[in-house]
Design a protein around this motif. Sequence first.
Motif, PDB file in Angstrom:
ATOM      1  N   PRO A 288     -89.826 -12.291 -14.864  1.00 27.12           N
ATOM      2  CA  PRO A 288     -89.290 -11.076 -14.948  1.00 27.12           C
ATOM      3  C   PRO A 288     -88.532 -11.448 -15.579  1.00 27.12           C
ATOM      4  O   PRO A 288     -88.238 -10.336 -16.215  1.00 27.12           O
ATOM      5  CB  PRO A 288     -89.808 -10.413 -13.065  1.00 27.12           C
ATOM      6  CG  PRO A 288     -90.204 -11.432 -12.597  1.00 27.12           C
ATOM      7  CD  PRO A 288     -90.228 -12.875 -13.185  1.00 27.12           C
ATOM      8  N   ILE A 289     -86.864 -11.623 -15.204  1.00 23.13           N
ATOM      9  CA  ILE A 289     -85.648 -10.921 -15.561  1.00 23.13           C
ATOM     10  C   ILE A 289     -85.870 -11.950 -17.019  1.00 23.13           C
ATOM     11  O   ILE A 289     -85.117 -10.811 -17.709  1.00 23.13           O
ATOM     12  CB  ILE A 289     -84.903 -12.102 -14.929  1.00 23.13           C
ATOM     13  CG1 ILE A 289     -84.707 -12.025 -13.679  1.00 23.13           C
ATOM     14  CG2 ILE A 289     -84.001 -12.086 -15.128  1.00 23.13           C
ATOM     15  CD1 ILE A 289     -83.590 -12.588 -12.488  1.00 23.13           C
ATOM     16  N   LEU A 290     -86.917 -12.282 -17.465  1.00 22.06           N
ATOM     17  CA  LEU A 290     -86.565 -12.686 -19.001  1.00 22.06           C
ATOM     18  C   LEU A 290     -87.865 -12.359 -19.804  1.00 22.06           C
ATOM     19  O   LEU A 290     -87.038 -12.176 -20.934  1.00 22.06           O
ATOM     20  CB  LEU A 290     -86.957 -14.370 -19.363  1.00 22.06           C
ATOM     21  CG  LEU A 290     -85.712 -15.888 -18.751  1.00 22.06           C
ATOM     22  CD1 LEU A 290     -86.745 -17.540 -18.789  1.00 22.06           C
ATOM     23  CD2 LEU A 290     -84.722 -15.426 -19.196  1.00 22.06           C
ATOM     24  N   VAL A 291     -88.747 -11.383 -19.608  1.00 23.10           N
ATOM     25  CA  VAL A 291     -89.433 -10.433 -20.263  1.00 23.10           C
ATOM     26  C   VAL A 291     -88.755  -9.228 -19.927  1.00 23.10           C
ATOM     27  O   VAL A 291     -89.519  -8.807 -20.392  1.00 23.10           O
ATOM     28  CB  VAL A 291     -90.926 -10.567 -19.845  1.00 23.10           C
ATOM     29  CG1 VAL A 291     -91.436 -12.405 -20.092  1.00 23.10           C
ATOM     30  CG2 VAL A 291     -91.217 -10.556 -18.474  1.00 23.10           C
ATOM     31  N   GLY A 292     -87.955  -9.102 -19.229  1.00 24.37           N
ATOM     32  CA  GLY A 292     -87.728  -7.719 -18.982  1.00 24.37           C
ATOM     33  C   GLY A 292     -88.258  -7.030 -17.437  1.00 24.37           C
ATOM     34  O   GLY A 292     -88.072  -5.410 -18.048  1.00 24.37           O
ATOM     35  N   ASP A 293     -88.295  -7.363 -17.318  1.00 26.46           N
ATOM     36  CA  ASP A 293     -89.464  -6.580 -16.619  1.00 26.46           C
ATOM     37  C   ASP A 293     -88.346  -6.367 -15.196  1.00 26.46           C
ATOM     38  O   ASP A 293     -88.952  -5.272 -14.082  1.00 26.46           O
ATOM     39  CB  ASP A 293     -90.551  -7.276 -15.288  1.00 26.46           C
ATOM     40  CG  ASP A 293     -91.471  -7.116 -16.340  1.00 26.46           C
ATOM     41  OD1 ASP A 293     -91.717  -6.137 -17.662  1.00 26.46           O
ATOM     42  OD2 ASP A 293     -93.002  -8.595 -16.482  1.00 26.46           O
ATOM     43  N   ILE A 294     -87.650  -7.232 -14.887  1.00 27.63           N
ATOM     44  CA  ILE A 294     -86.760  -6.287 -14.362  1.00 27.63           C
ATOM     45  C   ILE A 294     -85.317  -5.830 -14.674  1.00 27.63           C
ATOM     46  O   ILE A 294     -84.570  -6.322 -14.721  1.00 27.63           O
ATOM     47  CB  ILE A 294     -85.874  -7.747 -12.598  1.00 27.63           C
ATOM     48  CG1 ILE A 294     -87.169  -8.226 -12.206  1.00 27.63           C
ATOM     49  CG2 ILE A 294     -85.243  -7.283 -11.893  1.00 27.63           C
ATOM     50  CD1 ILE A 294     -87.269  -9.356 -11.981  1.00 27.63           C
ATOM     51  N   GLN A 295     -84.889  -4.204 -14.240  1.00 29.72           N
ATOM     52  CA  GLN A 295     -84.190  -3.476 -14.955  1.00 29.72           C
ATOM     53  C   GLN A 295     -82.995  -3.659 -14.602  1.00 29.72           C
ATOM     54  O   GLN A 295     -81.953  -3.578 -14.889  1.00 29.72           O
ATOM     55  CB  GLN A 295     -84.381  -2.389 -15.874  1.00 29.72           C
ATOM     56  CG  GLN A 295     -85.957  -2.886 -16.228  1.00 29.72           C
ATOM     57  CD  GLN A 295     -85.512  -2.950 -17.970  1.00 29.72           C
ATOM     58  OE1 GLN A 295     -84.395  -2.801 -18.357  1.00 29.72           O
ATOM     59  NE2 GLN A 295     -86.590  -3.886 -17.783  1.00 29.72           N
ATOM     60  N   CYS A 296     -82.160  -4.347 -13.495  1.00 26.36           N
ATOM     61  CA  CYS A 296     -81.124  -4.133 -12.870  1.00 26.36           C
ATOM     62  C   CYS A 296     -80.481  -5.289 -11.673  1.00 26.36           C
ATOM     63  O   CYS A 296     -81.414  -6.099 -11.317  1.00 26.36           O
ATOM     64  CB  CYS A 296     -80.624  -3.365 -11.601  1.00 26.36           C
ATOM     65  SG  CYS A 296     -82.007  -3.076 -10.522  1.00 26.36           S
ATOM     66  N   PRO A 297     -79.347  -5.885 -11.653  1.00 26.17           N
ATOM     67  CA  PRO A 297     -79.119  -7.063 -10.696  1.00 26.17           C
ATOM     68  C   PRO A 297     -79.496  -6.978  -9.463  1.00 26.17           C
ATOM     69  O   PRO A 297     -79.481  -7.914  -9.007  1.00 26.17           O
ATOM     70  CB  PRO A 297     -77.542  -6.642 -11.475  1.00 26.17           C
ATOM     71  CG  PRO A 297     -77.387  -5.929 -11.865  1.00 26.17           C
ATOM     72  CD  PRO A 297     -78.382  -5.479 -12.236  1.00 26.17           C
ATOM     73  N   LEU A 298     -78.780  -6.112  -8.883  1.00 28.68           N
ATOM     74  CA  LEU A 298     -79.726  -5.770  -7.921  1.00 28.68           C
ATOM     75  C   LEU A 298     -80.360  -5.594  -7.475  1.00 28.68           C
ATOM     76  O   LEU A 298     -80.819  -6.798  -6.243  1.00 28.68           O
ATOM     77  CB  LEU A 298     -79.212  -4.170  -7.251  1.00 28.68           C
ATOM     78  CG  LEU A 298     -78.915  -4.042  -5.570  1.00 28.68           C
ATOM     79  CD1 LEU A 298     -78.140  -4.939  -4.873  1.00 28.68           C
ATOM     80  CD2 LEU A 298     -78.999  -2.033  -5.021  1.00 28.68           C
ATOM     81  N   CYS A 299     -81.840  -5.443  -8.490  1.00 30.71           N
ATOM     82  CA  CYS A 299     -83.365  -5.390  -7.881  1.00 30.71           C
ATOM     83  C   CYS A 299     -83.787  -6.880  -7.749  1.00 30.71           C
ATOM     84  O   CYS A 299     -84.488  -7.592  -6.866  1.00 30.71           O
ATOM     85  CB  CYS A 299     -84.229  -4.561  -9.290  1.00 30.71           C
ATOM     86  SG  CYS A 299     -84.306  -2.839  -9.440  1.00 30.71           S
TER      87      CYS A 299
END
Length: 207
Positions: free
Chosen positions: A97-108
């Motif tokens: 999810p981080i690499l494909v942009g599904d997670i948009q914030c570092p806290l998440c």
Amino acid sequence: MTTIPQQQKESQEVISVSAALKEQYDAIRALGSQKAWPFQTGNPLVAFNTGLVGLVSNSFFRRMLMVRRGLFLSSLPMAAIPGITMTLVYPMVISTPILVGDIQCPLCASLRAGALGLTLGSVFPFLLSIPLNSALAISYGTMEVPMFSKKTSFSEALKFWQKKIRYFKGQFISIAIFQTLMFAFVADRQFTLAHTELDVQFVKASR
């Protein structure tokens, strides 16, 4: 009628998840091990630590139930099952999810990884070691385990386990805190790397 510039069209092109991941991991490998460690070392690290928690939990319950035999029989699955499970789950839940942009914030990313470290990285190996070592205790006759005895009620079995587990409570809390923080740290480093060195914000993966 307005036309969309060719460059903007290319930036809006939708690609598959597998293609997006291939591009991202190719870019990660090109960064070198010093910069790319959150993905190259971070994922194996969380899996290794989870397997280690399984071994620590196994050792505790072996001592608690006075099981002296079957060390290899209990240690192998207690290291392998949690470790392999985390090897499969962490990339699927956090890294991808981080690499494909599904997670948009570092806290998440940190919160999601911390929750994973607490549950699957700490509680799961702990609970997994209970039935395994209880079965060994019954098989070798080292101790009568109320959970598996028809002569005892549920309340008696619950009191037995509460009394036994309380001696491990402090160690378990320390392990759970460490796992939570470590998972959160790795996810934060992965997010930072992805959004500073890679063009994650431009990846649009099709489902």
